[in-house]
Scaffold this motif. Structure first.
Motif, PDB file in Angstrom:
ATOM      1  N   HIS A 231       0.760  -1.406   0.147  1.00  0.00           N
ATOM      2  CA  HIS A 231       0.063   0.166   0.104  1.00  0.00           C
ATOM      3  C   HIS A 231       0.847   1.060  -0.095  1.00  0.00           C
ATOM      4  O   HIS A 231       0.616   2.096  -0.763  1.00  0.00           O
ATOM      5  CB  HIS A 231      -0.962  -0.048   1.253  1.00  0.00           C
ATOM      6  N   ASP A 232       1.981   1.339   0.611  1.00  0.00           N
ATOM      7  CA  ASP A 232       2.862   2.477   0.615  1.00  0.00           C
ATOM      8  C   ASP A 232       3.568   2.762  -0.892  1.00  0.00           C
ATOM      9  O   ASP A 232       3.501   3.818  -1.052  1.00  0.00           O
ATOM     10  CB  ASP A 232       3.985   1.950   1.686  1.00  0.00           C
ATOM     11  N   SER A 233       3.758   1.700  -1.398  1.00  0.00           N
ATOM     12  CA  SER A 233       4.046   1.850  -2.785  1.00  0.00           C
ATOM     13  C   SER A 233       3.008   2.403  -3.670  1.00  0.00           C
ATOM     14  O   SER A 233       3.640   3.273  -4.594  1.00  0.00           O
ATOM     15  CB  SER A 233       4.406   0.531  -3.560  1.00  0.00           C
ATOM     16  N   LEU A 234       1.730   2.346  -3.540  1.00  0.00           N
ATOM     17  CA  LEU A 234       0.928   2.883  -4.186  1.00  0.00           C
ATOM     18  C   LEU A 234       0.530   4.191  -3.736  1.00  0.00           C
ATOM     19  O   LEU A 234       0.590   5.274  -4.626  1.00  0.00           O
ATOM     20  CB  LEU A 234      -0.638   2.085  -4.029  1.00  0.00           C
ATOM     21  N   SER A 235       0.769   4.581  -2.587  1.00  0.00           N
ATOM     22  CA  SER A 235       0.667   5.909  -2.039  1.00  0.00           C
ATOM     23  C   SER A 235       1.766   6.984  -2.388  1.00  0.00           C
ATOM     24  O   SER A 235       1.698   7.821  -2.871  1.00  0.00           O
ATOM     25  CB  SER A 235       0.780   5.897  -0.415  1.00  0.00           C
TER      26      SER A 235
END
Length: 324
Positions: A231-235
């Motif tokens: 999820h951090d990668s997408l953020s």
């Protein structure tokens, strides 16, 4: 006054984005990463009174321009700490392809800092050396302390330094690297970070995400740790893509790997998650029991793969490992 050091690159799990101080490379917020091995950078540095100017070489090529400026920032800081003014010969080699999103600046500056500090005769702990490496690249601070590490934000070297996080995930984690060759320019994206309208939203949740990640790591919870990383990668991508330059790093094969990972997770119940830094290449995180199947699926996306494990801290090597 010569020393050689080795460091492993990092995969960002909760990635930093943007810097409040570009000279000291103080990030806006904390970050957490894991080092990947056996990929590494090896660097030899020597303070040589016979030289008239510094000499920097990486992978057989002389370093000039902005690259030389970043190395000089680390070299000058070590010279200041040690109270020496000798010129430096600096030679570095990478065991992996650089500038495609696999953290070469992190291992590069971590190995540089470790070698320079040793060559200068300084007695420093790894958290202290992480503040030296940070002047070249903030991610390099975490490559100094190695494995799973946490770089705290701050306004000085006492606060903005890296520490290792102990976790039971170190032995079981396997990373399949999906190599999507597409040159990326990370530094430019950091410079304009705060100009994205998504940046304040990222800042609003990042502290909670850091706390969750630390808790998941200490609990040895694989699924929670790497779901957070995914999820951090997408953020991060949402923030970089909405900046003034509209950075879009992903390539068609990047998306294909994302989809393949999600299919493995939902259709075959494989514990597997993707992660990307500012680049097109993909880290695919899984466990030792499932790595063969995961690598097979990633390779079917038409990309070259590498299989990595958790790498330890930067370290000084024996004299016979020197590059000159």
């Amino acid at each position: 006054m010569k020393a050689t050091a080795k460091a492993h690159p990092i995969q960002g799990l909760v990635k930093y984005h943007g810097m409040r101080d570009e000279e000291l490379r103080l990030p806006y917020h904390d970050s957490i990463s894991v080092c990947t091995a056996p990929s590494h950078t090896r660097t030899t540095a020597a303070f040589d009174p016979s030289l008239e100017e510094d000499v920097y070489e990486i992978d057989g090529e002389a370093v000039e321009g902005r690259g030389a400026e970043r190395i000089r920032a680390v070299v000058d800081h070590v010279r200041e700490l040690a109270g020496v003014d000798h010129r430096v010969r600096f030679v570095s080699e990478n065991s992996f392809r650089t500038n495609i999103g696999f953290g070469s600046s992190s291992s590069g500056f971590a190995a540089a800092a470790m070698a320079l500090v040793e060559a200068a005769g300084l007695d420093m702990t790894r958290p202290e050396i992480s503040t030296v490496a940070r002047r070249g690249s903030s991610s390099a601070a975490r490559a100094v302390t190695g494995a799973f590490s946490h770089l705290r934000t701050g306004l000085n070297d006492e606060d903005c330094r890296s520490e290792r996080i102990e976790t039971g995930l170190e032995d079981d984690l396997r990373v399949v690297a999906g190599m999507v060759p597409s040159y990326k320019e990370t530094e430019a994206a950091h410079e304009e970070a705060a100009e994205s309208h998504m940046f304040e939203s990222r800042m609003a949740h990042i502290h909670g995400q850091i706390a969750e990640m630390r808790d998941a790591l200490r609990a040895g919870d694989f699924e929670r740790t790497f779901e957070l990383a995914e999820h951090d990668s997408l953020s991060l991508a949402a923030t970089t893509m909405t900046g003034p330059a509209g950075w879009v790093y992903w390539q068609p094969q990047t998306i294909e790997i994302f989809n393949a990972v999600r299919e493995l997770r939902t259709e075959e119940d494989v514990p597997v998650y993707f992660s990307v830094d500012t680049g097109a290449s993909v880290y695919v995180n899984t466990t030792a029991d499932h790595v063969d199947r995961v690598e097979e699926v990633v390779a079917d996306c038409g990309v070259e793969t590498r299989r990595w494990e958790v790498g330890g801290p930067a370290r000084v090597l024996d004299e016979d490992a020197a590059l000159f």
